[in-house]
Write an enzyme that holds these catalytic residues in place. Sequence first.
Site, PDB file in Angstrom:
ATOM      1  CD  GLU B 279      -3.189   0.647   2.054  1.00  0.00           C
ATOM      2  OE1 GLU B 279      -4.030  -0.282   1.891  1.00  0.00           O
ATOM      3  OE2 GLU B 279      -2.937   0.932   3.375  1.00  0.00           O
ATOM      4  CD  GLU B 282      -2.800   1.127  -4.492  1.00  0.00           C
ATOM      5  OE1 GLU B 282      -2.881   0.662  -3.354  1.00  0.00           O
ATOM      6  OE2 GLU B 282      -3.695   1.317  -5.046  1.00  0.00           O
ATOM      7  CB  CYS B 304      -7.560  -3.424   6.070  1.00  0.00           C
ATOM      8  SG  CYS B 304      -6.044  -2.183   5.638  1.00  0.00           S
ATOM      9  CB  SER B 324      -5.367   1.012  -1.244  1.00  0.00           C
ATOM     10  OG  SER B 324      -4.711  -0.232  -1.440  1.00  0.00           O
ATOM     11  CE  LYS B 363     -11.121  -8.130   8.008  1.00  0.00           C
ATOM     12  NZ  LYS B 363     -10.329  -7.574   7.079  1.00  0.00           N
ATOM     13  CD  GLU B 366     -12.116  -9.021   2.922  1.00  0.00           C
ATOM     14  OE1 GLU B 366     -11.742  -9.300   4.140  1.00  0.00           O
ATOM     15  OE2 GLU B 366     -11.156  -7.767   2.415  1.00  0.00           O
ATOM     16  CD  GLU B 371     -14.898  -8.806  -6.043  1.00  0.00           C
ATOM     17  OE1 GLU B 371     -15.818  -9.637  -6.581  1.00  0.00           O
ATOM     18  OE2 GLU B 371     -15.107  -8.006  -5.154  1.00  0.00           O
ATOM     19  CB  CYS B 520     -10.017  -4.041  13.881  1.00  0.00           C
ATOM     20  SG  CYS B 520      -9.743  -3.623  12.396  1.00  0.00           S
TER      21      CYS B 520
END
Lengths: 1029, 590
Positions: B279, B282, B304, B324, B363, B366, B371, B520
């Site tokens: 990241e 990036e 994230c 990102s 999650k 997720e 993809e 989190c």
Amino acid sequence: MRQIKNIKDLETIKKEVEQNESKYKYILNICGGAGCISSNCLKVKDAFEKAIEKYNLKDKVLLKITGCIGSCAIGPVAIIYPDRILYQKLQEEDAEKIVFSHFINGTFVRDLTYYDNHKKEYISKIDDIDYFKKQNKIVLRNCGITDCLSIEDYIAKNGYMAIAKILNGMSQEDVIKIVKDSGLRGRGGGGFPTGLKWELCKKNSATQKYIICNADEGDPGAFMDRSVLEGDPHSVLEGMMIGGYAIGATKGVIYVRAEYPLAIERLSIAIDQARKYGILGKNIFSSNFDFDVEIRIGAGAFVCGEETALIASVEGKRGEPTQKPPFPAEKGLFGKPTVINNVETFANIPAIILNGAEWFNKFGVKNNSGTKVFALAGDINNTGLVEVPMGTTLGEIIFDIGAGMKRNKKFKAAQTGGPSGGCITGDYLNTPVDYDSLKELGAIMGSGGLICMDEDKCMVDVARFFMEFVQEESCGKCFPCRVGTKRMLEILERITKGKGEEGDIELLENLGNMIKDAALCGLGQTAPNPVLSTIKYFREEYEEHIKNKKCRAGICSDLFISPCQNTCPAGINVPGYVSLIAAGRPEDAYDLIRKDNPFPSVCGRVCTHPCESKCRRGMLDEPVAIMDLKRYAADYVFKENKPRKDIVFPKNGKSIGIIGAGPSGLTCGYYLARLGYDITVYESQPVAGGVLAFGIPEYRLPKAILEREIKTIENVGVKILLNKEVGKDISFDELRKKHDAIYVATGTQFSKKINVEGEDLENIYHGLDFLKAVNFKKITKMDGIVAVIGGGNTAIDAARCAVRLGAKEVMIIYRRTIEDMPADKREIRDGIEEGIKIVELTAPVRFIGDKKVKEIECIKMELKGFDNQGRKKPYTLKGSEFKIKVDNVILAVSQYSDLPFIRKDEVQLTEWGTFIIEKDTMMTNIKGVFAGGDVVRGSDTVITAIADGKKAAINIDKFLGGKGILNTGEEIEIPKPTIDTEIVEHERFAMNYLKPEERMSNFKEVSLGFHKLNAIAEAMRCLRCDKRD
Amino acid sequence: MIEIQINNKSIKVPEGITILEAAKLNNIKIPTLCYLENFHKVGSCRICVVEVEGQRNLMASCITKVANGMKIFTNSKRVRNARKLIYDLILSDHPKDCLNCERNQNCELQELGSIIESDGEIFKEYAMSKSSIDNESPSIVRDNAKCILCRRCITMCNEVQGVGVIDIQNRGFKSIVSPYFNVSMNSASCTFCGQCTTVCPVGALKEKDSLTLVWEMLTNKKKRMVIQTAPAIRAALGEELGYPPGTLITGKMATAARLLGFDDVFDTNFSADLTIIEEGNEFLKRVKKVINGEKAVLPMITSCSPGWIKFIEHYYPELVDHLSTCKSPHMMLGALVKSYYAEKIGVKPEDFFVVSVMPCTAKKFEITREEMFIDGMPNVDAVLTTREFGKMIREAGIDFKNLEDSKFDDPLGISTGAADIFATTGGVMEAAIRTVYEIITGRELPFENLHIKSIVGFDRIKTAELKLENVLPEWKKLEGFVVKVAVTSGLVGAATLLEEIKAGKSPYHFIEVMGCPGGCISGGGQPRMTTDEVRKKRMEAIYKEDEGKELRKSHINPAIKSLYDEFLKEPLGEKSHKYLHTHYIKRGKQ
């Protein structure tokens, strides 16, 4: 368009309107309230317009559509000014008739004007109609008078003059002071002082404030807000402007429910008109006051009547309340200080400003000034809107204005304040209706819905209905209301379905009180009111539903087979025997009756037949002649000489003593004998039958018929010992030793004194003594003028006996009116046919004579106030004394019982001398001694005496170890109803009677009973409501 | 201070507080149910009613403010009767299957029952208001029958998170909590952040069960079972196992995982360090482009948090290019297990079963995103929430408190302190800056303890500016450049920052967003209840873990270095692209 900038501009318009109106000879006002619109008043209006055109009267007649006049029950309505003639229930075709006759010929069409059902006459002038006469209109001042779509008409009635006056120099404080001094309280129901509310909001220094008009009228049956908005929208706008000025708000919101499209439409028109004239907008009346109004349409949630929920809804949120405090006056719409008033409150404001606080205070009572609009609904004759001064009694509203209950039913209760309110019973008909007195009764004013209920309403069902409503309308936010109201509803549903259990009433009370205590908003806090107030006033009905699975009003259909059977104290299967007669099986009909009542011949003649008053057929044309059909079945069996063989169980060795061979004692003996008991009946008189034998004249109940019926009872083994007086011929203690149980059914045979001077003069008889003497042939002749005092059956019986004994003139003196007489209507009618004169509203004050009575000094009575059934109470009219010449007087007032054979310290008696028994077992405080009939109830009907006798038999059997199940013989198959898709309206089939001249000089039975064909036809009128799928 | 009386005792309390708060200050706990400190005060359950002298009705103590001279009774007959009846009413509309409810012994309704003398079943033949279960989503299950309509979840969804997917539908007894028209949460634009599940007092809202599957797989001999635990687990799992909030149980957790039968016990921290490398690069790439006058989308926003990703996809689809392209750390680790690690130990990728223990319900969704599949395989096979993992350890009968500490397995178990702070709001940004600053200047971040104070803590939006001076020659163009960053946690803050971007007024270059308020550590899968105090304790623990580490910057993690040497070759390279990066879907509102 021209602008209105000052008072002068208003006055100019007013003058223009008045000048214009003065050009016309007549003004024709047609009520354009939603009620009249649904009964087609707009077509009537078109017809009027056409007719006016046709007769070329356009310059002579001005037609207006006005707001609701309130008399919705008789709509469409039109009033013609200046004659003030009211036309009712108009049809299109009536228009031309009225135009031609009234406008051209100048004579009004009488038979289209108001007809008073009570007075049985046309009352054509609006000012003479009771319904209007007793009203006092402030809020509805323009409804029915001005064109509801014309701002000019409103201005012509001094509209917008109040706000103009205020903006011409009055301060905010001045306005608040007037409103405070007027004592106006919130008409939405809470009754919070309006001026105080305004003052609280005014004191808040916030720059942005709002004023909201609460037009979310949600009570079932209430429509006063709608009527004001439809009929006089400008008065509400003006009220809001004044409020806005007083508190410092420039923006008003009217929250109307979407179900009121006409109100919304007329209100929008009014707002547009006011804006165009510059009355709403900026710099109103050349002052620096800006004000505008916006309509918000609510989707009609009952809870949105609650201020905080309404605000949430206006803000576009879910309409749910929040806790108060904070009150809207601190934190309201969009968090800004807000005043919310009801439509009716606002409509009062302009009048108060113009006429002053003192003027307003002249209406109403202390702390409750002004008027209140009520929506009369339910079982009342005149449904509609009425406006009366606060403090008018409930009785005046219901009976004087509302003309009482439909179909002459008895008044039972009124529900005020809609589902959040409570019920008020007949005991409080003389209570002034105002915020404080209603609250004291556990009801509330609410928005003014007044739902009237007659005797045929089941109060448990009423509570269930209202609970269902609030339960549906609960927003669900707070737990007590969301779950609690549902649980209360479920309990009520169980009770009405016959599944009520011990403890349910207490649970309802506990839940109800908790919800009132703990719910978040006004809806929840008042939701249990209908349940709590019906429990408070009608707890007995709840208990009957739960314990006896009985709904006395005949509403809870799971609890009975038909309303008639349900109403019969003895529970006779009426549809069963009626259908057996219709099927040509009168013997089976007779046997079916005897399962519940061993006196079909007697009850077929002298029963008060409460069953008929509940007959569903009565809603269509006339109740089925249930009593007469019973007589037909009994007469058939005896005439055809078809003796019945009642099955009797083998003797069980137990013996019962019964004191009194009246209907109750004999019934008890009959059923116990059939169970195998040894029965001895002790009768002090020389004949059996009790009051049936000596209290009812021969022409109504021939001795022979009574005797044959008593014979059927003796046939099952009942021993009747005549001339055997307990206490004299045999002691009570001896009786108790002799028998395993005793049933006391001695009735009430002693006439009460009326405590009037001269009562002891000769030729003054007491009712029952007189009838006894006549029946026992001790009196066989009567001369001269006879006056009977009283209004019950004994009075009529005595009077008709007097006629038969040869009296020259017979009159009945009664302190109320004929309508109020408790005697059987047919008996009154027959008596009048026989020439009996009824002197109404009169009472004796003194009997005059020396030794023998010669004159009665009477006094006129006037009716004032109400008793608990809605009958007016008689009061003496001072100075109205007058004398009537008489030769004989019969006092037929009431009877009492005396029990010489029992030591008074041994037994519990009421202060009237009647027995106190344990309700469920009928046992007195002496073990094994039971009592029933009049000796327990006081003077009551034959059928209740019979019912008690039967119930006593069950209880005595249980007491002596039996199951309490009567031996009523074999099952009788009841015909299935024929499927009749078409019900033809038909009144009762005729019965034969002796003509007056054939009966007046003798004691022959007057009624001759049904002819077979008519009996079958009459029986076929039964709608068989016992069969429901 | 004003004077009031509670139960006949005069006390002084500050003005403006509620009766409930005043009572608490004086050691009286008034029972509550719908009330949730600092979040939810609507006074709807009425369990907390008290009698106030002079008031016609009982007052809800949670929303009624004290007034001078007030006389309050918290245990009068009226109050106790009301409390008891209300409790009975709630029970009458609540299933009585406590023994097999997952909230058994951890249920606020049950707890209330232990202090209220209920009469038990006082109703006969009553109806239950609702029964439907919505378990269509991969993340959250809503069991309406158990819902008591306290509305805490609605407050979380509407006010705390600003998402507004659920609200009351219908009215009165028929009220239910549900998305519009009672559609499934899966069909509505739910972010699956799971904040609703953390506040539910009963078993109406919970994560979708993955335990059954994981237990099942553990008995499957063919599978090589891999477990990884997110940075936030080590500071919260203890609460499920009897420790006070903020207890670090990292070593025992690794031991427990092995005892449960996992073959490889890895640490998501490893891939958190990796995320920083990818990241960070990036970000630098985007910055470089801008400096060179090329087009690049800035600010760049971290990716994230899958709840946050779903939020932007639904509500700001036009801005997904700001994200990102990095996968979230556990997805990276899963992808590496099935490639790099598979190769290394010679196991077929399809024979792995990767379990992630996450503080998160999103999650679970997720891992189903197609993809992110590689060669038809998901990166991670199952996600357990902290709550589920705690339950698993309890069910397995592991005497957690007496376990020895152990370390995560190599190589995917090695991490730096920078990875630990991924657990808390501001942590990702701080970790990234620790690395990026050093890449550009060649010097360590010049702050005490390496913390950037202005982005630490629970403020909704936190910002920092960092002037780049004396940069390394290759970053000459950045000399004097002021990097502006913003950090937010919770979706209301995210929406605020996105609105700024939408309006073209965002001054930032880099933004960190975590979907749950506080990050989190207070994720939707964390032990109940996350109060402000608990949140603080967990955060302190996380910083302690970071500070206790020898290596505290991602780019010096030796295992990461080996990973690049052996497998990835370079940041943002071809392999990185295949295994570590993804793209987003413009979902729009449903």
